[in-house]
Design a protein around this motif. Structure first.
Motif, mmCIF file in Angstrom:
data_model
loop_
_atom_site.group_PDB
_atom_site.id
_atom_site.type_symbol
_atom_site.label_atom_id
_atom_site.label_comp_id
_atom_site.label_asym_id
_atom_site.label_seq_id
_atom_site.Cartn_x
_atom_site.Cartn_y
_atom_site.Cartn_z
ATOM 1 N N ARG A 133 0.838 -1.213 0.000
ATOM 2 C CA ARG A 133 0.000 0.000 0.000
ATOM 3 C C ARG A 133 0.863 1.250 0.000
ATOM 4 O O ARG A 133 0.604 2.197 -0.759
ATOM 5 C CB ARG A 133 -0.919 -0.005 1.226
ATOM 6 C CG ARG A 133 -1.900 1.168 1.265
ATOM 7 C CD ARG A 133 -2.710 1.169 2.552
ATOM 8 N NE ARG A 133 -1.890 1.497 3.699
ATOM 9 C CZ ARG A 133 -1.559 2.739 4.053
ATOM 10 N NH1 ARG A 133 -1.961 3.777 3.326
ATOM 11 N NH2 ARG A 133 -0.818 2.958 5.121
ATOM 12 N N ARG A 136 2.440 1.818 -3.423
ATOM 13 C CA ARG A 136 1.455 2.328 -4.377
ATOM 14 C C ARG A 136 1.168 3.802 -4.128
ATOM 15 O O ARG A 136 1.051 4.593 -5.085
ATOM 16 C CB ARG A 136 0.169 1.499 -4.276
ATOM 17 C CG ARG A 136 0.288 0.113 -4.895
ATOM 18 C CD ARG A 136 -0.915 -0.766 -4.564
ATOM 19 N NE ARG A 136 -0.921 -1.984 -5.374
ATOM 20 C CZ ARG A 136 -1.686 -3.028 -5.118
ATOM 21 N NH1 ARG A 136 -2.502 -3.025 -4.061
ATOM 22 N NH2 ARG A 136 -1.647 -4.091 -5.903
ATOM 23 N N CYS A 139 4.021 5.857 -5.575
ATOM 24 C CA CYS A 139 3.946 5.965 -7.034
ATOM 25 C C CYS A 139 2.865 6.951 -7.463
ATOM 26 O O CYS A 139 3.075 7.766 -8.375
ATOM 27 C CB CYS A 139 3.665 4.594 -7.644
ATOM 28 S SG CYS A 139 5.046 3.441 -7.554
ATOM 29 N N MET A 166 3.510 -3.302 -8.567
ATOM 30 C CA MET A 166 3.055 -2.004 -9.073
ATOM 31 C C MET A 166 2.551 -2.135 -10.512
ATOM 32 O O MET A 166 1.563 -1.502 -10.891
ATOM 33 C CB MET A 166 4.191 -0.977 -9.028
ATOM 34 C CG MET A 166 4.752 -0.659 -7.637
ATOM 35 S SD MET A 166 3.557 -0.062 -6.414
ATOM 36 C CE MET A 166 3.366 -1.554 -5.395
ATOM 37 N N THR A 169 -1.279 -3.286 -10.862
ATOM 38 C CA THR A 169 -2.145 -2.501 -9.976
ATOM 39 C C THR A 169 -3.173 -1.734 -10.783
ATOM 40 O O THR A 169 -2.862 -1.164 -11.836
ATOM 41 C CB THR A 169 -1.292 -1.499 -9.158
ATOM 42 O OG1 THR A 169 -0.431 -2.229 -8.268
ATOM 43 C CG2 THR A 169 -2.164 -0.554 -8.342
ATOM 44 N N TRP A 171 -4.679 1.409 -11.086
ATOM 45 C CA TRP A 171 -4.308 2.725 -10.570
ATOM 46 C C TRP A 171 -5.476 3.683 -10.458
ATOM 47 O O TRP A 171 -5.363 4.719 -9.784
ATOM 48 C CB TRP A 171 -3.184 3.315 -11.424
ATOM 49 C CG TRP A 171 -1.909 2.571 -11.158
ATOM 50 C CD1 TRP A 171 -1.332 1.614 -11.921
ATOM 51 C CD2 TRP A 171 -1.098 2.686 -9.978
ATOM 52 N NE1 TRP A 171 -0.204 1.125 -11.301
ATOM 53 C CE2 TRP A 171 -0.033 1.765 -10.122
ATOM 54 C CE3 TRP A 171 -1.165 3.487 -8.831
ATOM 55 C CZ2 TRP A 171 0.955 1.628 -9.151
ATOM 56 C CZ3 TRP A 171 -0.186 3.342 -7.863
ATOM 57 C CH2 TRP A 171 0.863 2.423 -8.022
ATOM 58 N N TYR A 174 -6.353 4.428 -7.013
ATOM 59 C CA TYR A 174 -5.475 5.364 -6.310
ATOM 60 C C TYR A 174 -5.576 6.773 -6.894
ATOM 61 O O TYR A 174 -4.681 7.593 -6.707
ATOM 62 C CB TYR A 174 -4.030 4.845 -6.348
ATOM 63 C CG TYR A 174 -3.820 3.673 -5.424
ATOM 64 C CD1 TYR A 174 -3.292 3.847 -4.148
ATOM 65 C CD2 TYR A 174 -4.222 2.396 -5.799
ATOM 66 C CE1 TYR A 174 -3.136 2.774 -3.287
ATOM 67 C CE2 TYR A 174 -4.071 1.317 -4.935
ATOM 68 C CZ TYR A 174 -3.530 1.522 -3.679
ATOM 69 O OH TYR A 174 -3.388 0.454 -2.820
#
Length: 302
Positions: A133, A136, A139, A166, A169, A171, A174
């Motif tokens: 976590r 991420r 990033c 990563m 993922t 994204w 996020y």
């Protein structure tokens, strides 16, 4: 028998003692096996100190609410052509830090590349779910801080594992509007958590079955996301030392096939005169083979 079945056969026949041996890269180092980890740490600290003294940098930039930080090393002048290399350090998720993660900023800066070394909390203070976590979040922070820049995700050993996660993922979860990466460089990565859960490395990690399923790059969950999320033709460079442990080579062979099956453009470089540690120590020098390969990939192939 396919390559993943061969991989599982290789691990499943091993005892705990054998797994401990095969997943101890220091036991396969080309020299000074008893002291290689201490030497490796000291070498990385020295090169990082040199980078901090010679390259413009922002150190200890906080990127999330738990106080985790990252270091940013800049080229002399940031412009439209500047690329970003995000880097995660190794240490089996329980050792090393930002203080050992900046040496390669020296050659990267000279080639108009920003190096971002992202820190993460180490086991046993954090489990794998929390470590992932945090990575991420780091990033996502960099993507938002540097919009419209080409980002290369990278890491060595355990950092190669984190970089692989990563890649797989979603994204948008996020807050990102698109896939953030334009390439990947994975140095001697740990691509399978199944044997890790069964050897000494797991003593501080305490991996759960769910974490192995969710965060193993060679597990079906990551493979499915890799196929669904990573753009076809995405460039990925895999690097390893000729004297890397056989276990790492087996993981790389399997993961390379997974990447290729997902439509990713994979390039493999094996450094004939290096082991798991030695080439990482030399990445501060533009004269070393691994540095030339890294810069060529970032500046010419991305």
């Amino acid at each position: 028998m396919n390559i993943n079945e061969l991989r599982m056969e290789f691990y499943s026949s091993m005892s705990r003692e054998e797994l401990d041996h095969h997943f101890s890269p220091s036991k396969f180092a080309m020299s000074d096996r008893a002291t290689v980890v201490d030497r490796h740490t000291a070498a990385l600290q020295k090169s990082t100190k040199g980078a901090r003294e010679t390259v413009e940098c922002d150190l200890g930039v906080i990127f999330n609410g738990t106080g985790q930080s990252l270091d940013i090393y800049y080229p002399p002048q940031v412009n439209a052509e500047t690329r970003i290399m995000i880097f995660f350090h190794g240490g089996y998720w329980q050792a090393l830090s930002l203080d050992e993660s900046g040496g390669h900023a020296i050659p990267l800066s000279a080639h108009n590349v920003i190096l971002v070394s992202i820190g993460y909390q180490l086991a046993p203070s954090a489990n794998m779910t929390e470590i992932v976590r945090q990575c991420r979040e780091g990033c996502a922070f960099i993507y938002k801080k540097f919009p419209n820049k080409k980002i290369i995700i990278s890491g060595n050993s355990a950092g190669g594992h984190l970089s692989s996660v990563m890649l797989a993922t979603n994204w948008r979860e996020y807050g990102l509007d698109k896939y953030p990466f334009h390439g990947a460089i994975l140095f001697s990565g740990v691509y399978d958590l199944v044997p890790i859960q069964k050897c000494y490395v797991n003593d501080p990690l305490q991996l759960t079955g769910q974490e192995v399923r969710d965060y193993s790059p060679l597990g079906s969950n990551c493979i499915e996301k890799l196929r669904d999320l990573v753009p076809k033709g995405f460039p990925c460079l895999l690097v390893e030392g000729k004297s890397d442990p056989t276990s790492f080579q087996k993981m790389r062979e399997s993961y390379q096939k997974v990447l290729e099956d997902a439509g990713i453009n994979v390039k493999l470089e094996i450094l004939e005169e290096d082991d798991h540690f030695s080439y990482v120590e030399k990445m501060y020098s533009e004269e070393h083979e691994v540095t030339k390969i890294m810069i060529q990939f970032i500046c010419k192939e991305i």
